[in-house]
Design a protein around this motif. Structure first.
Motif, PDB file in Angstrom:
ATOM      1  N   VAL A  49      -8.075   9.170  -8.727  1.00 34.28           N
ATOM      2  CA  VAL A  49      -7.338   7.913  -8.623  1.00 34.28           C
ATOM      3  C   VAL A  49      -7.916   6.926  -9.629  1.00 34.28           C
ATOM      4  N   ARG A  50      -7.035   6.436 -10.524  1.00 32.82           N
ATOM      5  CA  ARG A  50      -7.454   5.494 -11.552  1.00 32.82           C
ATOM      6  C   ARG A  50      -6.553   4.269 -11.509  1.00 32.82           C
ATOM      7  N   GLN A 100       0.823  -1.204   0.000  1.00 36.35           N
ATOM      8  CA  GLN A 100       0.000   0.000   0.000  1.00 36.35           C
ATOM      9  C   GLN A 100       0.862   1.259   0.000  1.00 36.35           C
ATOM     10  N   ALA A 101       0.383   2.267  -0.698  1.00 38.62           N
ATOM     11  CA  ALA A 101       1.024   3.580  -0.651  1.00 38.62           C
ATOM     12  C   ALA A 101       0.663   4.257   0.670  1.00 38.62           C
ATOM     13  N   LEU A 108      -5.417  12.699  -0.790  1.00 45.89           N
ATOM     14  CA  LEU A 108      -5.309  13.225  -2.147  1.00 45.89           C
ATOM     15  C   LEU A 108      -6.418  14.224  -2.454  1.00 45.89           C
ATOM     16  N   GLY A 109      -7.604  14.028  -1.897  1.00 42.11           N
ATOM     17  CA  GLY A 109      -8.689  14.982  -2.091  1.00 42.11           C
ATOM     18  C   GLY A 109      -9.333  14.886  -3.463  1.00 42.11           C
ATOM     19  N   VAL A 139      -4.268   1.409  -2.758  1.00 43.80           N
ATOM     20  CA  VAL A 139      -4.963   2.624  -2.322  1.00 43.80           C
ATOM     21  C   VAL A 139      -5.740   2.347  -1.031  1.00 43.80           C
ATOM     22  N   THR A 140      -5.468   3.146  -0.009  1.00 45.24           N
ATOM     23  CA  THR A 140      -6.156   3.039   1.279  1.00 45.24           C
ATOM     24  C   THR A 140      -7.122   4.215   1.437  1.00 45.24           C
ATOM     25  N   PRO A 141      -8.077   4.099   2.351  1.00 47.33           N
ATOM     26  CA  PRO A 141      -8.954   5.255   2.623  1.00 47.33           C
ATOM     27  C   PRO A 141      -8.164   6.493   3.044  1.00 47.33           C
TER      28      PRO A 141
END
Length: 604
Positions: free
Chosen positions: A250-251, A158-159, A244-245, A236-238
């Motif tokens: 995010v794709r 995860q990032a 990122l807003g 991608v995490t919550p």
């Protein structure tokens, strides 16, 4: 059944080339982002040849194969790669184009992976190959991936969010700066493929690549300040989404090529050093008007803000204590002759981890004893590992990745014998000349507009006086919890293909200061600190002047110093430096470690 031998792997690749009606293939150490360090899935050259270096490439035809490396890896390549399978070729002396012409017939189709090479690389090779009737062909998919049966998958880690406290600026501020640049350049968007640029721009980090805390992804930044992040959904995490807003869409990573193909009529910029051919091909196929310009984040990333500078100082203080503890341990234990290079490297990493917050080493530790120290980029492994001989020089070049900053330090020390011993006069002479050059860089004052190529000779002058030199650069840029080798700045001899030597130095840039000397087969010396470029307050100065402030604080081995070669000013510098080491590191030590530090930092 897995192919365990390199001979079997080479044969399988050739069979795959025949199946595709191709006559050859070029195999680099590279990934889709032109990263310095690549994930296990992208280690195609190592899988095919056995070579473990960080730079080089191979070329394979149906009848011939060669591996091309520079002078750093001349010894290593012969140890690791079977000469019966691959010819050894040296770069830049040997040309890939010339080799292909020598071993290929007219009409040959030589393939390359368009996602592993830049446009300029392909253009240059085509110019060499075409007169001989050789056609360079972009492969639809990498043929090695078709025969590498147990190829690892790209990391799914995860990032993570890099906090504003450490980053010093919000992602929105950085994207706005990029948007201003796009408007000034008359562009609609910029493709950002470099992983550290993406990490900096969006204030994210990851663990997908060894030694560099980045997440596998792409970004397209637009002139309205928005951006698209292409990244595997499992990464991608919550928390990342919230960070990122709404301005960052995010794709999925596999939507990237389609997005490039949907930019018809848009004016799009791609960095020529990090944008691979596949990106340019996708933009062209989609009707975009693309141009090659330097990624606008690169210079901004190199100029550290106040929060990043403070983070570096905090990381360096912690790192200095760990390295000092290691050097004291080495002084006590190594004279028995029972410590080997791998054990020393592991012990050093252990000291770093004990001080807390270490996320990774910033590169493979160069733990080099005796003649191995004469190889500037030596990488110890099970096959090369040796005991550190008492009565010899030991060189250790290492670094850590901490959330607050990235460290890189080299120390060269004398390994005593149980009976007591002294370095040779030659060793002390060379060490002292390296130290004198190091001091000259540290004390340099220069006008704004100066580049690294203009000050490189300051580090070499005392070695030149003795008729010797070193074959690597004197300094490289360093990231902020990012790449340990970061552009665009560099201190090195101008010309000769040394990227970055013409880049103007700016206040806020962090560089290494690492002159050296290497006597083949016998010993090597390097003294490396990181330094911060700072403004100089000079009475009566006509214009703006800059200099360097040391960031690294670890004792320099006085046993290797010939005091008679130092001027009073150089002795004063060393004493002042050691006083600062004591001030920063001593509060973190106790007992025998503290006593050792106080002894090693006493006035010369």
């Amino acid at each position: 059944m897995l192919m365990q031998t390199h001979e079997a792997r080479l044969k399988a690749l050739r069979e795959e080339l025949k199946r595709r009606e191709l006559h050859g293939f070029v195999v680099p150490i590279s990934d889709e982002h032109m990263s310095e360090y690549v994930g296990d899935y992208a280690q195609r050259l190592g899988w095919l040849t056995g070579f473990g270096g960080s730079a080089g490439f191979a070329a394979v035809t149906l009848t011939h194969a060669a591996i091309f490396v520079d002078g750093r890896y001349t010894v290593q390549v012969r140890d690791q790669v079977d000469e019966n399978l691959f010819e050894y070729r040296s770069i830049p002396g040997d040309s890939l184009g010339e080799w292909l012409k020598d071993v290929s017939e007219a009409g040959a189709k030589i393939a390359y992976d368009p996602w592993l090479h830049t446009w300029n690389w392909v253009e240059a090779l085509e110019k060499q190959a075409e007169p001989a009737g050789i056609t360079m062909v972009p492969a639809d998919s990498n043929p090695i991936d078709s025969v590498w049966q147990d190829q690892p998958e790209p990391s799914g880690a995860q990032a993570i969010v890099h906090t504003e406290e450490l980053a010093g600026r919000t992602s929105a501020e950085k994207r706005a700066e990029v948007a201003d640049w796009l408007c000034d350049e008359g562009l609609d968007a910029v493709v950002v493929p470099a992983l550290d640029s993406i990490a900096w721009l969006l204030n994210i980090r990851g663990s997908d690549v060894s030694h560099t805390p980045v997440a596998l992804s792409y970004v397209i930044a637009h002139k309205d300040g928005t951006a698209e992040l292409f990244i595997a959904p499992e990464k991608v995490t919550p928390e990342l989404t919230q960070h990122l807003g709404n301005a960052v869409t995010v794709r999925a990573r596999d939507e990237f090529v389609g997005a490039l193909g949907s930019m018809e009529g848009k004016k799009v910029s791609v960095d020529p050093d990090f944008g691979v051919v596949g990106i340019a091909q996708a933009l062209r196929a989609g009707g975009a008007k693309f141009t090659f310009k330097q990624d606008p984040t690169i210079l901004a990333k190199a100029i550290k803000n106040a929060a990043e500078v403070q983070g570096h100082r905090d990381a360096q203080a912690r790192d200095g204590a760990a390295v000092s503890r290691f050097l004291r341990w080495l002084e006590v234990t190594a004279p028995a002759g029972e410590i080997d290079e791998l054990a020393a490297a592991a012990k050093l990493e252990g000291f770093r981890r004990a001080h807390g917050d270490l996320r990774d080493t910033s590169f493979d530790t160069i733990s080099a004893a005796s003649g191995h120290a004469a190889l500037p980029h030596y990488k110890v492994d099970e096959d090369s590992n040796i005991l550190i001989p008492p009565g010899s020089i030991y060189l250790v070049d290492s670094g850590g990745q901490y959330p607050a900053g990235t460290t890189d330090i080299t120390r060269t020390v004398w390994i005593d014998t149980p009976e007591g011993s002294q370095p040779t006069g030659e060793m002390r002479d060379r060490f002292t000349r390296v130290l004198k050059g190091h001091i000259q860089i540290d004390r340099a004052i220069f006008p704004q507009g100066t580049n690294g190529g203009q000050i490189d000779a300051l580090a070499r002058q005392y070695l030149w006086e003795a008729g010797v030199d070193y074959a690597h650069g004197t300094g490289h840029g360093v990231g902020s919890f990012l790449g340990v080798h970061e552009g665009p700045q560099r201190i090195a001899k101008p010309g000769g293909g040394q990227a970055g030597t013409s880049q103007e130095l700016h206040a806020g840039m962090i560089l290494s200061n690492e002159p050296g000397y290497y006597k083949a087969g016998e010993f090597g010396i390097r003294i490396e600190n990181l330094v911060l470029t700072v403004e100089q307050d000079i009475d009566g100065a006509e214009g703006r002047f800059l200099g360097f402030e040391p960031l690294t604080f670890v004792p320099i081995d006085r046993r290797l110093i010939d005091k008679s070669l130092l001027t009073d000013g150089e002795i004063a510098w060393l004493d002042a430096y050691h006083a600062r080491v004591r001030e920063i590191v001593a509060p973190q030590l106790e007992g025998d470690d503290l006593a050792w530090l106080e002894r090693e930092t006493a006035p010369l």
